[in-house]
Design an enzyme around this catalytic site. Structure first.
Site, PDB file in Angstrom:
ATOM      1  N   GLN A 164      -0.949  49.255  46.411  1.00  0.00           N
ATOM      2  CA  GLN A 164      -0.584  49.603  45.037  1.00  0.00           C
ATOM      3  C   GLN A 164      -1.342  50.810  44.469  1.00  0.00           C
ATOM      4  O   GLN A 164      -0.782  51.631  43.762  1.00  0.00           O
ATOM      5  CB  GLN A 164      -0.808  48.376  44.170  1.00  0.00           C
ATOM      6  CG  GLN A 164       0.078  48.296  42.984  1.00  0.00           C
ATOM      7  CD  GLN A 164       0.068  46.882  42.406  1.00  0.00           C
ATOM      8  OE1 GLN A 164      -0.956  46.400  41.943  1.00  0.00           O
ATOM      9  NE2 GLN A 164       1.208  46.226  42.427  1.00  0.00           N
ATOM     10  N   PHE A 165      -2.618  50.875  44.755  1.00  0.00           N
ATOM     11  CA  PHE A 165      -3.443  52.040  44.432  1.00  0.00           C
ATOM     12  C   PHE A 165      -4.327  52.283  45.648  1.00  0.00           C
ATOM     13  O   PHE A 165      -4.789  51.319  46.264  1.00  0.00           O
ATOM     14  CB  PHE A 165      -4.353  51.778  43.217  1.00  0.00           C
ATOM     15  CG  PHE A 165      -3.620  51.790  41.895  1.00  0.00           C
ATOM     16  CD1 PHE A 165      -3.602  52.930  41.106  1.00  0.00           C
ATOM     17  CD2 PHE A 165      -2.973  50.659  41.442  1.00  0.00           C
ATOM     18  CE1 PHE A 165      -2.938  52.940  39.877  1.00  0.00           C
ATOM     19  CE2 PHE A 165      -2.304  50.665  40.228  1.00  0.00           C
ATOM     20  CZ  PHE A 165      -2.296  51.812  39.450  1.00  0.00           C
ATOM     21  N   GLU A 182      -4.674  42.648  50.461  1.00  0.00           N
ATOM     22  CA  GLU A 182      -4.425  43.897  51.179  1.00  0.00           C
ATOM     23  C   GLU A 182      -4.703  43.787  52.670  1.00  0.00           C
ATOM     24  O   GLU A 182      -3.960  44.350  53.484  1.00  0.00           O
ATOM     25  CB  GLU A 182      -5.253  45.036  50.569  1.00  0.00           C
ATOM     26  CG  GLU A 182      -4.705  45.547  49.238  1.00  0.00           C
ATOM     27  CD  GLU A 182      -5.114  44.708  48.040  1.00  0.00           C
ATOM     28  OE1 GLU A 182      -5.947  43.799  48.200  1.00  0.00           O
ATOM     29  OE2 GLU A 182      -4.597  44.968  46.934  1.00  0.00           O
ATOM     30  N   ILE A 197      -7.244  49.955  48.830  1.00  0.00           N
ATOM     31  CA  ILE A 197      -7.050  49.965  50.278  1.00  0.00           C
ATOM     32  C   ILE A 197      -8.284  49.437  51.002  1.00  0.00           C
ATOM     33  O   ILE A 197      -8.207  49.026  52.152  1.00  0.00           O
ATOM     34  CB  ILE A 197      -6.684  51.397  50.759  1.00  0.00           C
ATOM     35  CG1 ILE A 197      -5.758  51.323  51.983  1.00  0.00           C
ATOM     36  CG2 ILE A 197      -7.907  52.248  51.024  1.00  0.00           C
ATOM     37  CD1 ILE A 197      -5.042  52.627  52.282  1.00  0.00           C
ATOM     38  N   ASP A 231      -7.236  52.963  45.786  1.00  0.00           N
ATOM     39  CA  ASP A 231      -8.535  52.304  45.548  1.00  0.00           C
ATOM     40  C   ASP A 231      -8.518  50.855  46.043  1.00  0.00           C
ATOM     41  O   ASP A 231      -9.573  50.254  46.247  1.00  0.00           O
ATOM     42  CB  ASP A 231      -8.854  52.297  44.056  1.00  0.00           C
ATOM     43  CG  ASP A 231      -8.597  53.641  43.415  1.00  0.00           C
ATOM     44  OD1 ASP A 231      -9.560  54.294  43.013  1.00  0.00           O
ATOM     45  OD2 ASP A 231      -7.417  54.040  43.324  1.00  0.00           O
ATOM     46  N   HIS A 286      -8.891  53.203  39.936  1.00  0.00           N
ATOM     47  CA  HIS A 286      -7.482  53.590  39.953  1.00  0.00           C
ATOM     48  C   HIS A 286      -7.363  55.107  40.026  1.00  0.00           C
ATOM     49  O   HIS A 286      -6.426  55.680  39.509  1.00  0.00           O
ATOM     50  CB  HIS A 286      -6.759  53.065  38.699  1.00  0.00           C
ATOM     51  CG  HIS A 286      -6.640  51.580  38.619  1.00  0.00           C
ATOM     52  ND1 HIS A 286      -7.706  50.764  38.360  1.00  0.00           N
ATOM     53  CD2 HIS A 286      -5.580  50.752  38.799  1.00  0.00           C
ATOM     54  CE1 HIS A 286      -7.305  49.500  38.355  1.00  0.00           C
ATOM     55  NE2 HIS A 286      -6.027  49.457  38.628  1.00  0.00           N
TER      56      HIS A 286
END
Lengths: 330, 324
Positions: B82-83, B60, B87, B85, B129
């Site tokens: 993607q989620f 990320e 990041i 969380d 998630h």
């Protein structure tokens, strides 16, 4: 009975561990289809030999750090099936009382220091645990399992360098199941072996092992664990394997090229191991009895988990702080 | 006009803008050949090619860092995390680099990146998630934060975001990703950043919500018409449409804020502070916050954690009955 460097009881332990993982995860899949397990889950079907091979070689007080694909490692360390299935189902009998679910299995009593759902997050943590073991002179070894995708995230490289610089008793095990979620690992990695081909950058030996052969994994595990326990420093091991299920529950894995799944299924770790045991003179009846015993245990755990209630609202704010609660905050 | 869900609306916005503006590129984990974990980028690689729809490694910080570089040199990258969380590995790049580029260069340049990220609970995803980290980014000067609740707003706001010259954190409410359906115009249209929408007019109290919780708040106020609630969907969290909020509370004298993130230092706290600064003489009751708990996100207790309609309704009754 043929004898070699692996004794009879160890071979049975390797077999049993793989069967336990396989049968419990098949049950988990069924429970998903029945909506008794909600959310998602990531199965290790086809990868059981890695978890079994390492766990059987470990000392009870060694540490396991694993990922969201962690049912296998948690079970292999001896965590109870009831606690695992209960957690997957969000029940009070679960390992964490239902607060974590499939991706976060933890059982400190069994050395399972957690399943981590943020990719790469647990590699530096495993290195820290190894530092603690070294400082305390406890002789414990920290085992850290992760997938091929992890090798491309920064934390992987930071942790490997820590471990090598400080000669820590930690073993990093990459389970290369060929896919970073839904994308072939080869298409997003500069080298063929995402872990092993990076070993040289940290002054470590390049180790690739057949991850579908529990004996081969066990031998590498013994070797690296002995080395770490003896003060010889870390190892980075890439176990080549294949997940025969999708990335997660909802994934039909349509991105596989034709024939790939069939080729790997021929090398199913449990079928291979069973054939080897028979070749070595183990009795078919003995293995069958073990299969049945494990199936019974899975059935019992399933019933036990179904009978366990969901956690009450009162526990929602428990365990935020050391006093067990969150008294002043909510 | 097609009836779409939020995923389809996001997908269409990306397609519209990539056709219109060759500078737009999409990058992230599984966004290309697979079409994204929630399928929001489905079909884009076929139309725009692998140079503009980039399957990245799982990294990320690298994804956001590379997007910043692309944006500094003329592209309009739309990375997907993607989620939300996930990041946090990119947090340094976002907070220390992306948000500060314009200011620290004395206005010489910026990085117009739009980070799309599915956020919030509601899919039984547990700790990693389910989180809703909007407050962290609102707290970071230099970032715009958008959190739509429906397909129409998602498309119009995403198009505005990509055309904005400053960076945007674009949070998509995954609890209602497929459930929130509505008419979405084909082709190009935009919704201005920073404009709230009054979902329902009323004089009894002001209820403020965003993202997936907007739908819970709507359900709650619909169940009890005597509340006479005015419901505001912020849509853009920052810059906040403070005029819409102040205008409404000045009229109603009572205010509740619904937020699924943990309570302490959440965005609801900031809104409450702003409302009391600007509406103090008009307030007839303490401002109510209806929020997630100050705990990590619990798997089995997800529906107790989230401020769903029954809890909202309970609190709104209290707010209505409050007498100083």
């Amino acid at each position: 009975m043929a004898s070699d460097d692996i004794d009879r009881s160890t071979r049975l332990a390797l077999y049993r561990s793989q069967i336990e993982i396989r049968l419990l995860e098949k049950r988990a899949y069924e429970l998903f289809l029945q909506n008794l397990i909600k959310g998602t889950s990531h199965l290790s079907l086809g990868q059981e030999a890695v978890a079994a091979g390492f766990a059987v070689a470990m000392r009870p007080d060694d540490y396991t750090y694993c990922t969201y694909r962690g049912h296998s490692h948690t079970l292999a360390r001896g965590a109870p099936m009831l606690g695992v299935l209960g957690e997957l189902m969000g029940r009070r009998c679960g390992l964490m009382g239902g607060k974590g679910g499939s991706m976060h299995l933890t059982s400190v009593a069994h050395g399972v220091m957690g399943s981590y759902a943020i990719v790469g997050a647990h590699l530096p943590v495993a290195a820290g645990a190894a530092w603690s073991a070294q400082l305390r002179g406890s002789g414990q070894v920290s085992l850290c399992f992760f997938g091929d995708g992890t090798c491309n995230i920064g934390a992987f490289h930071e942790a490997l360098n820590f471990a090598a610089v400080w000669k820590l008793p930690v073993i990093f095990v990459c389970e290369n199941n060929q896919y970073m979620e839904y994308t072939p690992i080869r298409s997003v990695t500069a080298v063929e072996h995402p872990a092993a081909d990076r070993a040289a950058a940290y002054g470590l030996e390049r180790i690739v092992v057949d991850g579908n052969d529990a004996d081969a994994v066990y031998r590498k595990a013994r070797e690296s664990i002995d080395k770490a326990r003896g003060g010889g420093g870390p190892s980075l091991i890439e176990a080549m394997t294949y997940r025969t299920s999708g990335h997660s529950r909802a994934d039909p894995a349509k991105y596989r090229p034709p024939g790939e799944l069939e080729e790997w299924t021929k090398r199913d770790p449990i079928a291979l191991y069973r054939a080897r045991l028979l070749e070595l003179g183990f009795e078919e009846s003995e293995l069958r009895a073990m299969d049945s015993a494990v199936q019974r245990a899975v059935d019992e755990a399933t019933e036990g988990a179904k009978a366990s209630p969901t956690p009450p609202l009162e526990v929602i704010d428990k365990d935020v702080w050391a006093d067990g609660g969150s008294s002043w905050r909510n | 006009m097609p009836s779409w869900n939020i995923i389809q609306a996001v997908n269409d916005a990306l397609r519209v803008e990539m056709r219109r503006d060759p500078r737009v590129v999409v990058l992230g984990e599984d966004v290309g050949k697979f079409g994204g974990v929630f399928r929001a980028t489905l079909g884009l690689i076929e139309e725009f090619g692998a140079d503009r729809v980039i399957d990245t490694p799982l990294a990320e910080a690298g994804i956001v860092g590379a997007a910043i570089g692309m944006a500094m040199y003329g592209l309009r990258p739309v990375p997907e995390i993607q989620f939300s969380d996930f990041i946090y590995p990119a947090f340094d790049q976002i907070v220390n680099e992306l948000a500060k580029l314009r200011y620290r260069s004395g206005g010489q340049y910026s990085a117009p990146v739009v980070i799309r990220t599915p956020a919030g609970g509601g899919i039984k995803g547990g700790h990693y998630h389910s989180q809703s980290p909007e407050a962290l980014f609102i707290h970071t000067p230099g970032l715009q934060v958008i959190y739509p609740s429906n397909p129409y707003d998602a498309k119009g706001l995403l198009l505005s975001a990509i055309r904005s010259d400053d960076p945007v954190i674009f949070m998509e409410p995954k609890r209602v990703y497929r459930a929130a359906k509505g008419d979405v115009p084909e082709g190009d249209y935009t919704i201005p950043i920073g404009e709230a929408r009054v979902v329902r007019e009323g004089r009894g109290m002001t209820v403020i919500a965003w993202g997936a919780m907007l739908h819970e708040a709507e359900q709650a106020v619909g169940q009890l018409p005597e509340l006479d609630a005015e419901l505001i969907d912020l849509r853009t969290l920052w810059p906040l449409d403070i005029e819409a909020v102040v205008g409404s509370v000045s009229k109603t004298g009572r205010c509740a804020i619904v937020q699924e993130a943990p309570r302490t230092c959440g965005f609801a706290a900031e809104i409450a502070a702003l409302v009391q600064e600007r509406c103090f003489p008009r307030l007839e009751a303490p401002i109510a916050r209806i929020t997630g708990w100050d705990t990590p996100f619990p798997y089995a207790l997800e529906n107790d954690y989230l401020p769903l309609a029954p809890r909202i309704l309970h609190k709104l009754r209290e707010l209505k009955d409050y007498e100083a």
